[in-house]
Every structure is written in structure tokens, then in C-alpha cells.
Enzyme design. Sequence first.
Site, PDB file in Angstrom:
ATOM      1  CG  ASN A  20      -1.765   1.219   1.367  1.00  0.00           C
ATOM      2  OD1 ASN A  20      -1.780   2.059   0.462  1.00  0.00           O
ATOM      3  ND2 ASN A  20      -2.480   1.356   2.478  1.00  0.00           N
ATOM      4  CD1 TRP A  21       3.406   0.992  -2.942  1.00  0.00           C
ATOM      5  CD2 TRP A  21       3.328   2.149  -4.864  1.00  0.00           C
ATOM      6  NE1 TRP A  21       4.047   0.259  -3.909  1.00  0.00           N
ATOM      7  CE2 TRP A  21       4.014   0.933  -5.095  1.00  0.00           C
ATOM      8  CE3 TRP A  21       3.152   3.032  -5.939  1.00  0.00           C
ATOM      9  CZ2 TRP A  21       4.528   0.591  -6.353  1.00  0.00           C
ATOM     10  CZ3 TRP A  21       3.658   2.696  -7.177  1.00  0.00           C
ATOM     11  CH2 TRP A  21       4.336   1.489  -7.382  1.00  0.00           C
ATOM     12  CE  LYS A  22      -0.254   3.296   4.752  1.00  0.00           C
ATOM     13  NZ  LYS A  22      -0.153   3.398   6.186  1.00  0.00           N
ATOM     14  CG  HIS A 110      -5.875   1.959   5.295  1.00  0.00           C
ATOM     15  ND1 HIS A 110      -5.414   2.901   6.183  1.00  0.00           N
ATOM     16  CD2 HIS A 110      -4.863   1.087   5.094  1.00  0.00           C
ATOM     17  CE1 HIS A 110      -4.154   2.598   6.499  1.00  0.00           C
ATOM     18  NE2 HIS A 110      -3.801   1.509   5.848  1.00  0.00           N
ATOM     19  CD  GLU A 112      -2.959   5.593   6.767  1.00  0.00           C
ATOM     20  OE1 GLU A 112      -2.954   5.635   5.528  1.00  0.00           O
ATOM     21  OE2 GLU A 112      -2.021   5.107   7.435  1.00  0.00           O
ATOM     22  CD  GLU A 197      -3.289  -2.305   7.339  1.00  0.00           C
ATOM     23  OE1 GLU A 197      -2.249  -2.589   6.766  1.00  0.00           O
ATOM     24  OE2 GLU A 197      -3.849  -1.202   7.219  1.00  0.00           O
ATOM     25  N   GLY A 203       2.698   2.610  10.787  1.00  0.00           N
ATOM     26  CA  GLY A 203       3.636   3.716  10.619  1.00  0.00           C
ATOM     27  C   GLY A 203       4.348   4.107  11.898  1.00  0.00           C
ATOM     28  CB  SER A 243       5.512  -1.515  11.876  1.00  0.00           C
ATOM     29  OG  SER A 243       5.097  -0.191  12.178  1.00  0.00           O
ATOM     30  N   GLY A 264       2.997  -1.034   4.263  1.00  0.00           N
ATOM     31  CA  GLY A 264       2.963   0.398   3.952  1.00  0.00           C
ATOM     32  C   GLY A 264       4.352   0.896   3.594  1.00  0.00           C
ATOM     33  N   GLY A 265       4.986   1.603   4.539  1.00  0.00           N
ATOM     34  CA  GLY A 265       6.270   2.258   4.294  1.00  0.00           C
ATOM     35  C   GLY A 265       7.305   1.378   3.601  1.00  0.00           C
TER      36      GLY A 265
END
Length: 284
Positions: A20-22, A110, A112, A197, A203, A243, A264-265
Amino acid sequence: MARKTTPARREGRRPLIAGNWKMNLTHLEAIGLVQKLAFSLKEPELEAAEVVVLPPFTALRSVQTLVTGDKLEVGYGAQDLSAHDSGAYTGEVSGAMLAALACRYVVVGHSERRALHGEDDAVVASKVQAALRHGLVPILCVGEGLDVRRAGTHVSHCTTQLDAALEGLTAEQLLAPGDGAGSGGAGSGGGVVIAYEPVWAIGTGEVATPEDAQEVCGAIRSRLAERFGPEAAAVVRILYGGSVKAANTVGILAGPDVDGALVGGASLDADEFVQICRTAADGS
Ligand SMILES: O=C(CO)COP(=O)(O)O
């Protein structure tokens, strides 16, 4: 070295690693990253684990062109979709538009989106339905915040979110693979993917322990079995996200109900993401 068999593979569920590149990477940067992934991962690895990228909307057409043009075994999908099919919804993107780009997956619910865009369970449920209407496989996210975790009610929190989001779904919908495929081949999972999640692990560098991940992923599968029957529940792939890095992937994927990761990151770093995918493929 002999490939070890993960519990997920024993059940016939192909591990899924989704990046997930966000809100990161332009369409040009997206092309570069997908090329690096496809170049680094070998065919048997891409067969053993399903590798998917979830770029921003603006990069989807470029990723599609690259994946189809070069016949890459990398899947792709979107990070969100509208609950509506068309009309006066400024700024929204419909399931039909994503299906036209041959997206296979779309993230729904998600944390977010829930926290920053006010998406409640009803909105999430209607987005799951919108995805299925257009042959997309929703990657439905559930997860608790730190307060809920501290109160010890995380399992019921997640199964309640699950129940609400899957309201009105049939076992057939859970089983059926979406027909919007075209992005790197179908996975062996069903028509819905669930991602656990925990919000406190997103993050933050605060990864859940392998036992934490298995506890909730196992509870999700049991709940699916209660509602839709054991056959449907056995097909659904359940991911962990929060993470995930190359260094913690082995432990996270060790749980028998953890079928992959929503990253993610670390998915923005080609070397790191390749390593995560390799670990899933090796089943170590
Ligand atoms: O939200 C996530 C994936 O959807 C997880 O993000 P991080 O891997 O950056 O913690």
C-alpha cells in the site's frame, strides 16, 4: 534448499504480499518501482507468493500499461473506491473505472480512511458491495486503536468491524474470485481478502508480535466460519499489516491464519519489499 511449507500453503491459500503505497510516488516513480520489483523477483517466487502493488489512482494507468505490455507477474489495485457507481461525486473514483484499468484489488476501510475521512462501518460495507459489483476483490481492513488494545477488547472490536463490513454478503461472494483480473494473474484466494491492521502498529515501527497477529487473524477466520461456513472461511486470505519489514516478516507469517502482509512504508523501498516477498515465497 528445500522449500518449507507454510501453514497457509498447506491450506491451499497462496500467500499475498500487497504494497500500500498510500499518497506516495508519481506515475513515473511508480513505473520505476514496479520495474525494479519485476526485475528482482524470479518467476518461481512470483508463483509461490502473489505480489501486488496499490499505487495512488494517478499511477494506475501507467502501472497497467507496464504490467500488460511487459507481461509482468505483478498484480495491482487501488487504495479506495466510491460506494457509488457514477454521478455527481466530485473527486471520487468508481469501481467501474478501476475495473476498466484491470485492477484486481481495492483496499476498503483502511484505518486512515476511517479516521481521516469519517468512513463508518456502513460506508465501508457499501464500498465492499461496490467492489464486488465490479468484479474487484476488496482488501477489507479492520483493526483496533491503542485504547481498545489496552482494554483487551481487540478481538471483539475486529470481529464487530468484520461483521458490519460483510453485512449482506453470501458465502458464494466470499468464495468467488473477482473477475476484474488481468493484473498479474489470479490468486488462489477467494473473492474477499481481510487485512488485520492494528492502528497502533501503523507507521509507528511498533509491530504486533506474531502471537498478536495470529490471535486476531485466527479469530477473524473463526468468525467467517460461523457466518459463512468452514469451506468459505478456509479460502479467504487474511493479511497482517502494521510496520511489516523484511526483518519481522518470518515471525508475522508464521501464524497458521496469517496468509500474507499489507505493507505500507516498506513497500516504497524496492529492496526491502522484494525481501518481504521473497520471505513469503520461501515459506520460511
Ligand atoms: O497501513 C499500512 C498498510 O495498509 C501499514 O503501514 P506501515 O507498514 O507503514 O506501518
